[in-house]
Design an enzyme around this catalytic site. Structure first.
Site, PDB file in Angstrom:
ATOM      1  N   ALA A  63      -0.880  35.601  14.292  1.00 21.84           N
ATOM      2  CA  ALA A  63      -0.512  36.643  15.052  1.00 21.84           C
ATOM      3  C   ALA A  63       0.980  37.004  14.528  1.00 21.84           C
ATOM      4  CB  ALA A  63      -0.181  35.797  16.524  1.00 21.84           C
ATOM      5  N   GLY A 102      -4.538  33.879  14.188  1.00 25.31           N
ATOM      6  CA  GLY A 102      -5.439  35.000  14.575  1.00 25.31           C
ATOM      7  C   GLY A 102      -6.248  35.432  13.160  1.00 25.31           C
ATOM      8  N   GLU A 105      -9.278  33.619  13.524  1.00 22.00           N
ATOM      9  CA  GLU A 105     -10.166  34.098  14.649  1.00 22.00           C
ATOM     10  C   GLU A 105     -10.753  35.506  14.249  1.00 22.00           C
ATOM     11  OE1 GLU A 105      -8.242  32.170  18.481  1.00 22.00           O
ATOM     12  OE2 GLU A 105      -6.756  33.594  17.631  1.00 22.00           O
ATOM     13  N   GLU A 125      -2.032  26.809  15.765  1.00 22.09           N
ATOM     14  CA  GLU A 125      -1.399  27.184  16.773  1.00 22.09           C
ATOM     15  C   GLU A 125      -0.538  26.197  17.579  1.00 22.09           C
ATOM     16  OE1 GLU A 125      -4.198  30.659  16.368  1.00 22.09           O
ATOM     17  OE2 GLU A 125      -4.105  28.544  16.039  1.00 22.09           O
TER      18      GLU A 125
END
Length: 697
Positions: A63, A102, A105, A125
């Site tokens: 992210a 992310g 993901e 994370e």
């Protein structure tokens, strides 16, 4: 169309390429670029299959954490993932470099994944005090099973392509990410393979659904070292939702957990630490664009505990080392210790079975200082006495090649005085490694008065290359870490004279989150070292001296401030120590008083903050965050408290200054008076962080 993404059509294959240097982080622009281009590929009737790849050195590395805590910008990542997952055409993620957070993901929402052999895949994370917030805790257990998912999500460590392939996280290991994925994509179409949506595949959850202990045992094993942290346990709960709840409900609960952690004090502190580490690599006062010197070979002088550990760090990174001793016996002993250390790690599965031999082959043991001649960087790791270090540096002029960086691994001594022994002080600096040097991450890089900018850049870059966290500091007694620690040690000792016991002081410090208290740490280091030093300087410390006079030197004698059972390092309170303290205080005419835990905490921590303020005022550290980096990576400061200066801001500088003034008066200790910078910031209602932002003088 987006500036950070493009769609190319190779007849039936649509290739969506993200190009947002340096790491293709999932900023709003990148999210929008993926969404627009995937939709365009879905709408194109000629395209039958879609490949999602990235330009540059890596796949999506995570992210954009600079967006955290700010108003959300569309599109939301979950909307992007939903579009990918619900595509009527197969979507293949082509992974190279790292697919983290992310990024992974996004790959998990694709129907298939391929990766290059050196790729790393992970959901780290938890290291920012968070849990994956875009389906990672729900899709990954369905891809690899809950046991490996727990290791990756709750532990936060990535896995390599080979393990990912074995676990079913990727379908194939390919040579080039885009070309390999394109070939795989054509195969998917030719074979008419179904769209594999992880959300709809519970097959790898079946065993844990039938026997939940598979999951709970995996969680228990990975959270052993998570004392005080919130995120690992919240992440474990989220993985549990994948086992216990339908996908959409699990996704909803995951998001709630993510948002709760995002606003927590712990995650704010951990995200601060993440940026502080990166900031520390920027050297204040060095001209922009300064290049480091080339380092192909390193010479290390001294094969003892520190020298051996430093040599291991370089060999671990594949850098050849000449390890130098004064005699064959010491050299042989040092080489033997390194061999055993690596073999023990290999036996535990920490490194490949052939790694010890490969790493030992990088270390060339030699007797005699003349063997530094080929080294680009020389690190002295001899006894911590000025006379010995000066002697070594005085001789280095004769043997080290011109332009070699000359570093002293000293924890206290004056680098300017050491540099003065050479005719090339511009090449001299300090590289203070922490013990054990092959494990501990911090390296204090000490800038001397005449250290050349390119020598400094060399030391910082090489420290990063060997997986250390560098922090540049100035010359003073103890530099940053040990100078602050000395203030804590002084107060710990005083508290014993006032009525506290070692176990009470240590309990307060460990409850705060430090790995050890000052007295257990003293026992580990050996109390006789300080005793001999005090005698040399004609200084007394009646309680510590009495312990040493009774033969209580710490763990090595089984007794110190604590007693230790045979074969154990666990400190046990000893009534004999309490008796010895009482007798010593009686001789000095002192009476014990009840000391509260609150007072102990304040007197352990606030004097260190005060010293930190003096360090900043003197320019020994360039930024408050550099001090925090030193304490986070060298002294075990709990990461969820962000570092001493960050923590001080959260407590409030006005409160700390007031309490220090109170203790200075109560204990008749002028060293506790608030430092001028601390007092100024407190009076103005400012923080240490405001110094870095240029808001305070």
């Amino acid at each position: 169309m987006s500036e950070v993404a493009k769609l190319d059509r190779h007849d039936i294959v649509g290739i969506v390429t993200i190009d947002s240097p340096p790491v293709n982080a999932l900023s709003a622009a990148v999210r929008g670029g993926i969404l627009d281009n995937v939709k365009a590929a879905i709408a194109d009737p000629e395209i039958k299959v879609i490949v999602l790849t990235c330009g540059g050195r890596t796949f999506i590395a995570g992210a954009d954490i600079t967006e955290f805590g700010k108003p959300p910008k569309p599109p939301a990542l979950n909307d992007v993932l939903s579009t990918i997952e619900n595509s009527p055409k197969p979507v293949i993620a082509a992974i190279h470099g790292t697919a983290l957070g992310g990024g992974l993901e996004v790959a998990l929402a694709c129907h298939y994944r391929v990766a290059t052999k050196d790729a790393k895949l992970g959901l780290p994370e938890v290291k920012l005090g968070l849990l994956p917030g875009a389906g990672g805790t729900q899709r990954l257990p369905r891809a690899v099973g809950p046991e490996l998912a727990v290791k990756m999500i709750v532990g936060g460590d990535p896995i390599g392509a080979a393990e990912a392939h074995k676990a079913g996280l990727i379908e194939e290991i390919v040579e080039g990410p885009a070309s390999g994925a394109e070939a795989f994509a054509r195969k998917v179409v030719a074979e008419n393979r179904p769209l594999r949506k992880l959300r709809d595949d519970d097959s790898k959850l079946a065993a844990a659904k039938a026997d939940r202990s598979i999951f709970t045992n995996a969680v228990a094993a990975i959270t052993k070292k998570s004392r005080g942290l919130e995120a690992p346990f919240a992440a474990a709960d989220a993985v549990g939702y994948a086992i216990d709840l339908p996908f959409d409900e699990g996704l909803k609960r995951e998001r709630e957990g993510f948002l709760k952690l995002l606003t927590s004090d712990q995650s704010k502190a951990q995200r601060y630490a993440f940026f502080a580490e990166r900031e520390a690599a920027k050297i204040a006062g060095v001209p922009e664009g300064t290049k480091g010197r080339k380092v192909d070979r390193v010479a290390i002088i001294g094969a003892g505990t520190m020298g051996g550990g430093i040599a291991m760090s370089f060999a671990n990174a594949g850098i050849p080392v000449t390890l130098i001793e004064t005699a064959e016996e010491q050299l042989k002993r040092g080489m033997g210790v390194m061999q055993k250390n690596w073999e023990a790690t290999a036996a535990r599965g920490g490194i490949p079975a052939d790694a010890p031999a490969k790493r030992m082959a990088l270390i060339d043991g030699k007797v005699g200082l003349e063997h530094v001649k080929d080294a680009d960087l020389v690190i002295e790791a001899v006894f911590e006495t000025m006379a010995v270090k000066k002697e070594v540096f005085g001789k280095l002029d004769q043997y080290a090649k011109p332009g070699a960086v000359l570093a002293s691994n000293t924890s206290y001594l004056n680098i300017d005085a050491i540099a003065a022994e050479t005719s090339r002080p511009q090449d001299v600096l300090g590289m203070h490694f922490f013990s054990p040097a092959n494990v501990m991450k911090l390296c204090e890089i000490v800038r001397a008065e005449k250290t050349a900018p390119d020598a400094l850049v060399t030391a910082v870059s090489i420290a990063r290359k060997i997986a250390k966290v560098p922090a540049v500091v100035g010359v003073c007694d103890g530099f940053v870490g040990n100078r602050m620690l000395a203030q804590r040690g002084k107060q710990a000792e005083k508290l014993l004279f006032e009525g506290a016991l070692p176990q009470q002081v240590d309990a307060v410090v460990t409850k705060f989150g430090m790995p050890m208290g000052p007295f257990a740490m003293g026992d580990l280091a050996g109390l006789d070292i300080g005793w001999r030093s005090r005698k040399d300087r004609g200084i007394k410390s009646e309680i510590a001296d009495a312990l040493c006079e009774a033969g209580r030197f710490g763990q090595k004698t089984g007794k110190g401030y604590y007693k230790y059972e045979a074969g154990s390092r666990a400190p046990l309170p000893d009534p004999d120590v309490e008796k010895l303290i009482d007798e010593t205080l009686a001789k000095l005419g002192l009476k014990r008083r009840a000391v509260s835990d609150e007072e102990i905490l304040e007197r352990m921590m606030y004097p260190m903050i005060n010293e930190g303020a003096k360090i900043l005022a003197e320019g020994i550290a360039a930024r408050p965050s550099d001090i925090d980096v030193v304490w986070l990576y060298g002294y075990g400061w709990p990461i969820y408290r962000g570092g001493p200066m960050y923590w001080a801001d959260s407590v409030g500088l006005k409160h700390i200054a007031e309490r220090l003034a109170f203790y200075a008066k109560e204990t008749n200790d002028p060293s506790l008076e608030p430092a001028p910078l601390l007092k100024k910031l407190a009076d103005e209602g400012k923080t240490f962080a405001s110094l870095a932002q240029g808001k305070a003088a």
